[in-house]
Design an enzyme around this catalytic site. Structure first.
Site, PDB file in Angstrom:
ATOM      1  N   HIS A  76       0.838  -1.201   0.000  1.00 28.93           N
ATOM      2  CA  HIS A  76       0.000   0.000   0.000  1.00 28.93           C
ATOM      3  C   HIS A  76       0.876   1.257   0.000  1.00 28.93           C
ATOM      4  O   HIS A  76       1.875   1.303   0.715  1.00 28.93           O
ATOM      5  CB  HIS A  76      -0.875   0.025   1.254  1.00 28.93           C
ATOM      6  CG  HIS A  76      -1.841  -1.109   1.332  1.00 28.93           C
ATOM      7  ND1 HIS A  76      -1.475  -2.340   1.831  1.00 28.93           N
ATOM      8  CD2 HIS A  76      -3.138  -1.213   0.965  1.00 28.93           C
ATOM      9  CE1 HIS A  76      -2.528  -3.161   1.773  1.00 28.93           C
ATOM     10  NE2 HIS A  76      -3.544  -2.501   1.252  1.00 28.93           N
ATOM     11  N   GLU A 113       9.056  -1.151   4.120  1.00 25.78           N
ATOM     12  CA  GLU A 113       9.800   0.107   3.950  1.00 25.78           C
ATOM     13  C   GLU A 113      11.179  -0.014   4.621  1.00 25.78           C
ATOM     14  O   GLU A 113      12.196   0.410   4.062  1.00 25.78           O
ATOM     15  CB  GLU A 113       9.006   1.273   4.555  1.00 25.78           C
ATOM     16  CG  GLU A 113       7.889   1.806   3.673  1.00 25.78           C
ATOM     17  CD  GLU A 113       6.679   0.872   3.575  1.00 25.78           C
ATOM     18  OE1 GLU A 113       6.575  -0.091   4.371  1.00 25.78           O
ATOM     19  OE2 GLU A 113       5.827   1.099   2.697  1.00 25.78           O
ATOM     20  N   ASP A 127      27.553  -0.050  -5.166  1.00 25.92           N
ATOM     21  CA  ASP A 127      27.806   0.766  -6.357  1.00 25.92           C
ATOM     22  C   ASP A 127      28.979   1.728  -6.156  1.00 25.92           C
ATOM     23  O   ASP A 127      29.807   1.894  -7.046  1.00 25.92           O
ATOM     24  CB  ASP A 127      26.552   1.563  -6.721  1.00 25.92           C
ATOM     25  CG  ASP A 127      26.753   2.416  -7.966  1.00 25.92           C
ATOM     26  OD1 ASP A 127      27.198   1.857  -8.989  1.00 25.92           O
ATOM     27  OD2 ASP A 127      26.488   3.625  -7.925  1.00 25.92           O
TER      28      ASP A 127
END
Lengths: 158, 158, 158, 158, 158, 158
Positions: A76, A113, A127
């Site tokens: 959601h 989250e 990275d």
């Protein structure tokens, strides 16, 4: 015991939480990124200069966790009300610990989250450092604790 | 040995690849999600019904790897030319293996895209199953192989 | 003299650049954010601690310029090949100078990307400092130089 | 006086507003874009034909302010409840004034949304007109007024 | 005859186009939105005032088609090199015709981009007018023509 | 009878809903995609293998309806609280019916979200099948029912 993200005929769906009330919820997830000793040394030395790997990874993780519902199909959309990401270098274990805490006053939990914040922070460290170390490993991403909501408090047993 | 994502004064930047030529590049990353035996059983049973956890996670992973440069601050935007994600259940080890391969004819490697695909596919499996198992662990996300580009082929030693 | 983003009947459109060749292009934009002396002092002091306003704003600016075509309706999507953002505090003028350079080997110029990088970096500085200073002003965002492309080099006269 | 977007050790974070109540908030920001007289004339003439620069810039600004939290790292995602952008050509000063008002019933202010709306509307005007004028300047983007929230009303002194 | 978006075991994937060359491609899609006569009258009257429904819908359609690969799971990200959307009111049939043309010099066709442009332009017209007419119908979205690429030219038979 | 998305001078705006209360709202939209009989047969056969067109299209539709406000310029951002998409093959009519239901406890209706879900699910079916059938037609996308909000219940007359 059943999956809530499928209906009785096995079709995926976004669970209906319309009737849930807005309550305070918090989730804490963590994970590790393992790397060569030299790579970790570079990051830690870097840290005392102007820019630093952790600040870039922290910003990336926080921005990513705000778009969790854009990444995870059945999540959601939520208006996150607080988030923080901490990095703890553990040089003796050649790894960095990543902790992410997310808060919400809303209708569903923020576990995804917090897990997304850890994952994208780890990917960003990868990275930033991959030019010197391609063998880093992202591991042990897990939920440590959640509070609030109908299912109540969950605390991971160590 | 130095980080390419920082300039000589330690400021983060997006590396200049303007002069690189468009060549074929491929990256293969993998990872695992560990879960309770019952959770894995549920997924595998589900798989023979209409919807299935793997198809949702595959779509999520592929959509996420297309927006890697939107998640990882210093990643170059790339027009991915091919991607696939496979899931291999390993019931004896209570885990699912996730493999992601990404292809590109372009100026930079697609390692981050492959690692992002694995990460988001794993997070989606977590989301689809978290109602029955909050203790799942996402682990061992790593680069298996990359080919193409100036730095050439990398193959992870087992 | 006419606008290229409208057709002969006044309808907006995305200009056709299909036939243009991929050439090297670079754009440099700059701007300022003015603030109270105390605010600038706080930023500069902050800078020597762990996190810093500039690193957050730099990451935000670089991530934003990668999605210029998602913000500006008639901008072509581009695979930026290099970008950097620098901050120059000018304490005697109570302001910070923001410089953004963007590079591309592609079919259209990257002026909008450089201007977007400056704008979002400035907005982020505002956001990071607004708890102590709501009167900051973002000013003089302009193109300094561009090279490459059919229209050739542009250098702003001082 | 301190920055709320950093913790006590200087790490950036998203401020916790979980306990704040949902109240009505409004913010008004403005800014200018300066251009050659001929450019402004073209825009104003254009305006009476089918399409017009202002309508494109207005749509861009409104769409951008809805994704402020996707652009500014520490901004909370918010469900904006109203927004408008007005353009006031000031031909005697070779400039266009841009005003953006944003409304919300929610937990944090919408200053950043209003400033983002002005910025992206200005950038869009630049983009629509840059084929005829590369020397336009975006200036004086500032907060004019905000109401609501714990910090109360702010009105910029002229 | 088989689906290219599934591998031999039925798993969805993003087709590998790495080896395709960059060639010019164009696609033209169209569709209709049907509405009450009064609604169409309002739009057409509106059109001669300052703002207009068509310009908002045109901007929305163009912005949406640039993110087709973010909407359609197996679509390749593409750097669109040109796009336009036209509206033709057909008052005698109580409908508006929507035409979208997209151009690309790249490795795959832009049919999906053209169809997405039509769809989102139609949805935007619906949104702009739904306060006065909830019974509008979006219909007959189809590919009219495509050129370029290995599969060559397709022209829809009327 | 007037358009709410324009002010009294014809400028588009996002309607102010700040004062509306959070109430339960639901919308149901539907549509069809017509195709050759062989194409529909392929989809239906596919469905009994591992992956299937419907699951990919369902995920795409649900993810897209979550970003309706990112696609439709004047739509308010909303935290959707539930969504589902169903496909009903109608082989005798060479078409598939698509139904999308969206739920929200919030300040505005979710008609646009339901219509967007149908549209993107249909586009995804087109994309998955276009290698074998370019003549598919997406038609009759319409609102079937909405409940909640000041304007009350709307039920489409058949």
């Amino acid at each position: 015991m059943k999956f809530t993200h499928f209906d009785e005929e096995g079709r995926s769906k976004m669970v209906d939480v319309s009737e849930k009330s807005d309550t305070f919820r918090e989730a804490h997830a963590s994970g590790f990124i393992y790397m060569k000793q030299e790579t970790l040394d570079l990051i830690l030395n870097k840290k005392i200069e102007k820019g630093n790997v952790f600040e870039v990874a922290r910003v990336a993780g926080i921005m990513a966790l705000k778009k969790t519902s854009d990444l995870i199909p059945m999540c959601h959309p939520l208006n996150i009300t607080g988030a923080e990401i901490h990095f703890t270098p553990e040089p003796d274990k050649n790894r960095i610990k990543i902790d992410c805490k997310v808060r919400l006053t809303g209708k569903t939990g923020v576990e995804m989250e917090a897990l997304t914040g850890v994952s994208v922070a780890a990917l960003t460290i990868y990275d930033m450092c991959k030019a010197v170390d391609k063998e880093m490993i992202i591991s042990d991403i897990m939920l440590i604790k959640k509070t609030g909501g109908k299912s109540g408090t969950f605390v991971r047993k160590v």
